[in-house]
Write a protein that holds these residues in place. Structure first.
Motif, mmCIF file in Angstrom:
data_model
loop_
_atom_site.group_PDB
_atom_site.id
_atom_site.type_symbol
_atom_site.label_atom_id
_atom_site.label_comp_id
_atom_site.label_asym_id
_atom_site.label_seq_id
_atom_site.Cartn_x
_atom_site.Cartn_y
_atom_site.Cartn_z
ATOM 1 N N PHE A 225 0.619 -1.003 -0.121
ATOM 2 C CA PHE A 225 -0.251 -0.079 0.011
ATOM 3 C C PHE A 225 0.942 1.439 -0.385
ATOM 4 O O PHE A 225 1.272 2.163 0.972
ATOM 5 N N ALA A 226 0.331 1.840 -0.708
ATOM 6 C CA ALA A 226 1.496 3.273 -1.333
ATOM 7 C C ALA A 226 1.636 4.012 -0.098
ATOM 8 O O ALA A 226 2.552 5.082 0.054
ATOM 9 N N PRO A 227 -0.215 4.324 0.222
ATOM 10 C CA PRO A 227 0.043 4.969 1.375
ATOM 11 C C PRO A 227 0.824 5.443 2.428
ATOM 12 O O PRO A 227 1.125 6.477 3.305
ATOM 13 N N PHE A 228 0.872 4.128 3.154
ATOM 14 C CA PHE A 228 1.779 3.915 4.208
ATOM 15 C C PHE A 228 3.087 4.455 3.580
ATOM 16 O O PHE A 228 3.638 4.737 4.974
ATOM 17 N N GLN A 229 3.745 3.972 2.865
ATOM 18 C CA GLN A 229 4.688 4.113 2.180
ATOM 19 C C GLN A 229 4.801 6.279 2.506
ATOM 20 O O GLN A 229 6.031 6.430 3.295
ATOM 21 N N VAL A 230 4.437 6.575 2.163
ATOM 22 C CA VAL A 230 4.088 8.282 2.307
ATOM 23 C C VAL A 230 4.418 8.536 3.684
ATOM 24 O O VAL A 230 4.573 9.404 3.778
ATOM 25 N N LEU A 231 3.084 7.891 4.359
ATOM 26 C CA LEU A 231 3.426 8.012 5.937
ATOM 27 C C LEU A 231 4.238 7.268 6.448
ATOM 28 O O LEU A 231 4.751 8.509 7.577
ATOM 29 N N ILE A 232 5.093 6.808 6.168
ATOM 30 C CA ILE A 232 6.592 6.222 6.676
ATOM 31 C C ILE A 232 8.250 6.715 6.371
ATOM 32 O O ILE A 232 9.164 7.168 7.237
ATOM 33 N N GLN A 233 7.711 7.612 5.047
ATOM 34 C CA GLN A 233 8.789 7.893 4.236
ATOM 35 C C GLN A 233 9.742 9.219 5.541
ATOM 36 O O GLN A 233 10.893 9.359 5.547
ATOM 37 N N PRO A 234 8.813 10.099 5.990
ATOM 38 C CA PRO A 234 9.674 11.621 6.773
ATOM 39 C C PRO A 234 10.339 10.387 8.283
ATOM 40 O O PRO A 234 11.079 11.335 8.811
ATOM 41 N N LEU A 235 9.884 9.434 8.270
ATOM 42 C CA LEU A 235 10.533 8.929 9.601
ATOM 43 C C LEU A 235 11.900 7.502 9.532
ATOM 44 O O LEU A 235 12.199 7.096 9.941
ATOM 45 N N ILE A 236 11.999 7.466 8.019
ATOM 46 C CA ILE A 236 13.055 6.453 8.055
ATOM 47 C C ILE A 236 14.666 6.867 8.327
ATOM 48 O O ILE A 236 14.914 5.915 8.947
ATOM 49 N N PRO A 237 14.881 8.026 8.123
ATOM 50 C CA PRO A 237 16.503 8.370 8.736
ATOM 51 C C PRO A 237 16.449 7.953 10.479
ATOM 52 O O PRO A 237 16.982 7.906 10.769
ATOM 53 N N ALA A 238 15.305 8.653 11.115
ATOM 54 C CA ALA A 238 14.958 8.072 12.647
ATOM 55 C C ALA A 238 14.939 6.736 13.051
ATOM 56 O O ALA A 238 15.351 5.993 13.264
ATOM 57 N N ILE A 239 14.118 5.763 11.825
ATOM 58 C CA ILE A 239 14.212 4.608 11.843
ATOM 59 C C ILE A 239 16.006 4.003 11.259
ATOM 60 O O ILE A 239 16.541 2.411 12.133
ATOM 61 N N ARG A 240 16.294 4.328 10.697
ATOM 62 C CA ARG A 240 17.579 3.635 10.284
ATOM 63 C C ARG A 240 18.430 4.209 11.060
ATOM 64 O O ARG A 240 19.866 2.845 12.363
ATOM 65 N N ALA A 241 18.522 5.349 12.167
ATOM 66 C CA ALA A 241 19.031 4.971 13.051
ATOM 67 C C ALA A 241 18.927 4.593 14.590
ATOM 68 O O ALA A 241 19.888 3.372 15.041
ATOM 69 N N PHE A 242 17.812 4.402 14.466
ATOM 70 C CA PHE A 242 17.259 2.858 15.476
ATOM 71 C C PHE A 242 17.688 2.154 15.522
ATOM 72 O O PHE A 242 17.989 1.055 16.896
ATOM 73 N N LYS A 243 18.374 1.128 13.996
ATOM 74 C CA LYS A 243 18.492 0.133 13.650
ATOM 75 C C LYS A 243 19.542 0.318 12.662
ATOM 76 O O LYS A 243 20.068 -1.069 12.906
#
Length: 226
Positions: A95-113
């Motif tokens: 589902f593309a809407p979830f990708q748009v919703l998660i896109q701003p959080l990707i840098p923080a998620i990568r730093a966390f992981k």
């Protein structure tokens, strides 16, 4: 002041002092005893009581949800979402809407992981630095405890995936449904918890809130049910 009050309430003499003497002598009559003078009535009138305003202050000012408390509480709900982001791999890819919703959080998620022990270190920091710290308000500690309990509950789907790891068929469909349900619950908890904390209210997640209250009693603080 007493003399002026006496002069204000005392009866004025109508004629000569002899009339005053007669009136005073006549006060010994039975009629005078039954009808007291105006001076005695004036002295017995009770004074009106002044209204007393009572100011009720808060017993514990640190329990108020001010702006820093709201911000800290809202940020805490990102912790279980970042820790369980892997359960959304099927939903995000489909589902593309979830990708748009998660896109701003990707840098923080990568730093966390980026480091395998980041989740455990964040858990220790939130529990011992925030929850066990009496300097933080009960509002912050309760929301932090609720976020920690939500993250601890992620052990259940993780154990199910490790125990049953089907490659295809009905088992794979069940695992996909389980992961998608867990991810949607984490996403709803993040949106609901953060937005409710931003408004200064207490978010109550199903099942999680009751477990957090039990843990809060063990930790030495308790927030009333709202």
């Amino acid at each position: 002041m007493a003399t002026s009050a006496y002069l204000l309430f005392s009866p004025r003499p109508l004629n000569s002092p002899h009339r005053t003497y007669r009136s005073s002598s006549s006060s010994s009559s039975p009629c005078a005893k039954n009808h007291p003078s105006f001076l005695s009535l004036a002295t017995k009138v009770p004074r009106p009581r002044r209204a007393v305003s009572v100011c009720v202050e808060s017993k514990k000012n640190n329990d108020l949800a001010d702006a820093p408390d709201r911000l800290i509480s809202a940020i805490c709900y990102f912790y279980p979402f970042f820790d369980g982001i892997q359960y959304g791999r099927y939903v995000i890819t489909q589902f593309a809407p979830f990708q748009v919703l998660i896109q701003p959080l990707i840098p923080a998620i990568r730093a966390f992981k980026s480091f395998p022990l980041n989740g455990f270190l964040v858990f220790l920091t939130l529990y011992f630095v925030v929850v066990r710290n009496q300097n933080f308000s009960r509002y912050v500690r309760f929301n932090t405890m609720q976020a920690i309990v939500l993250d601890v509950l992620l052990i259940v789907p993780d154990l199910l995936e490790r125990s049953f790891n089907p490659g295809e068929g009905l088992g794979l469909d069940l695992i996909m449904s389980l992961d998608s349900t867990v991810f949607l619950f984490l996403l709803v908890s993040l949106i609901y918890g953060s937005s409710t904390c931003a408004l200064g209210q207490v978010p109550r997640l199903p099942i999680v809130a009751e477990a957090a209250e039990r843990c809060s009693r063990i930790s030495g603080f308790h927030i009333p049910l709202l």
